[in-house]
Design an enzyme around this catalytic site. Structure first.
Site, PDB file in Angstrom:
ATOM      1  N   ASN A  63     -99.284  35.694  34.635  1.00  0.00           N
ATOM      2  CA  ASN A  63     -98.092  36.366  34.107  1.00  0.00           C
ATOM      3  C   ASN A  63     -97.643  37.497  35.022  1.00  0.00           C
ATOM      4  OD1 ASN A  63    -100.500  37.572  33.101  1.00  0.00           O
ATOM      5  ND2 ASN A  63     -99.392  38.608  31.474  1.00  0.00           N
ATOM      6  N   GLU A  76     -97.904  30.400  32.145  1.00  0.00           N
ATOM      7  CA  GLU A  76     -97.700  28.948  32.081  1.00  0.00           C
ATOM      8  C   GLU A  76     -96.434  28.550  32.828  1.00  0.00           C
ATOM      9  OE1 GLU A  76     -98.398  31.040  29.665  1.00  0.00           O
ATOM     10  OE2 GLU A  76     -99.448  30.079  27.992  1.00  0.00           O
ATOM     11  N   CYS A 113     -96.648  30.423  24.236  1.00  0.00           N
ATOM     12  CA  CYS A 113     -95.503  30.801  23.399  1.00  0.00           C
ATOM     13  C   CYS A 113     -94.522  29.621  23.312  1.00  0.00           C
ATOM     14  CB  CYS A 113     -94.825  32.043  23.964  1.00  0.00           C
ATOM     15  SG  CYS A 113     -93.843  31.724  25.444  1.00  0.00           S
TER      16      CYS A 113
HETATM   17  N1  THU Z   1     -98.077  35.684  28.011  1.00  0.00           N
HETATM   18  C1  THU Z   1     -98.358  34.617  28.813  1.00  0.00           C
HETATM   19  O1  THU Z   1     -98.409  34.717  30.043  1.00  0.00           O
HETATM   20  N2  THU Z   1     -98.592  33.432  28.208  1.00  0.00           N
HETATM   21  C2  THU Z   1     -98.633  33.233  26.862  1.00  0.00           C
HETATM   22  O2  THU Z   1     -98.862  32.108  26.425  1.00  0.00           O
HETATM   23  C3  THU Z   1     -98.381  34.344  25.956  1.00  0.00           C
HETATM   24  C4  THU Z   1     -97.993  35.622  26.582  1.00  0.00           C
HETATM   25  C5  THU Z   1     -97.871  36.979  28.663  1.00  0.00           C
HETATM   26  C6  THU Z   1     -96.463  37.512  28.607  1.00  0.00           C
HETATM   27  C7  THU Z   1     -96.711  39.014  28.757  1.00  0.00           C
HETATM   28  O3  THU Z   1     -96.829  39.302  30.145  1.00  0.00           O
HETATM   29  C8  THU Z   1     -98.063  39.227  28.098  1.00  0.00           C
HETATM   30  O4  THU Z   1     -98.676  37.948  28.043  1.00  0.00           O
HETATM   31  C9  THU Z   1     -97.979  39.805  26.702  1.00  0.00           C
HETATM   32  O5  THU Z   1     -97.157  39.067  25.888  1.00  0.00           O
END
Ligand code: THU
Length: 162
Positions: A63, A76, A113
């Site tokens: 992320n 993802e 998500c």
């Molecule tokens: N996040 C992801 O990378 N993948 C997920 O499936 C859920 C959330 C990240 C987005 C943000 O940078 C942090 O997690 C908190 O939401």
């Protein structure tokens, strides 16, 4: 009376990473390695994703956050977009996701998500082939969904885009 459409979904629950197949373990370990380089100064919630192609090649992403919060992107989507941008013709067969928080140890798998499910499902449709989704926390149980669309009923796809 309207017609009622119902559905169901399923995923497997494994006790730990050790109970997975060799390739699933390897993919998850790559996701765990990938989260180290996540840029998550705002949430302190690091996510790593590892994409497996049909030929065995693995690519990873994590992320990437931004001071303008919505401009950041989940692990993802970073991984799947990178996969598709570099290897547009390689079939994607699995993606593993792992997480680590500064705040506490996460013992339950974190599911992608809704926006990521939509983005991942696009490639199931593109290749007409399911993408296994392997979800893990830092420790504890591991969930495996046989496909992404299994977790996204009534998804919007190119078939709706007329
Ligand atoms: N996040 C992801 O990378 N993948 C997920 O499936 C859920 C959330 C990240 C987005 C943000 O940078 C942090 O997690 C908190 O939401």
């Amino acid at each position: 009376m309207p017609k009622l459409i119902t559905g169901n979904y399923s995923y497997e629950v494994y006790q730990s990473l050790d109970s997975l197949s060799k390739i699933d373990q390897e993919l998850l370990l790559e996701a765990k390695k990938a989260l180290i380089n996540a840029y998550a100064p705002y949430s302190n919630f690091k996510v790593g994703a590892a994409v497996l192609f049909e030929d065995g090649k693995i690519i990873t992403g994590n992320n990437q956050e931004n001071a303008a919060y919505p401009s950041g992107l989940c692990a993802e989507r970073v991984a799947i977009f990178y996969a598709s941008s570099q290897y547009p013709d390689k079939k994607i067969i699995a993606i593993a996701v792992s997480v680590k928080s500064k705040n506490q140890i996460i013992n339950t798998p974190v599911p992608p998500c809704g926006a990521c499910r939509q983005a991942l499902a696009e490639y199931e449709i593109k290749f007409d082939s399911p993408i296994r989704l392997i979800m893990a926390g830092e420790d504890g149980e591991v969930f495996i969904s046989p496909s992404v669309s299994n977790l996204l009923p009534l998804l919007f796809s190119s078939k709706n885009l007329v």
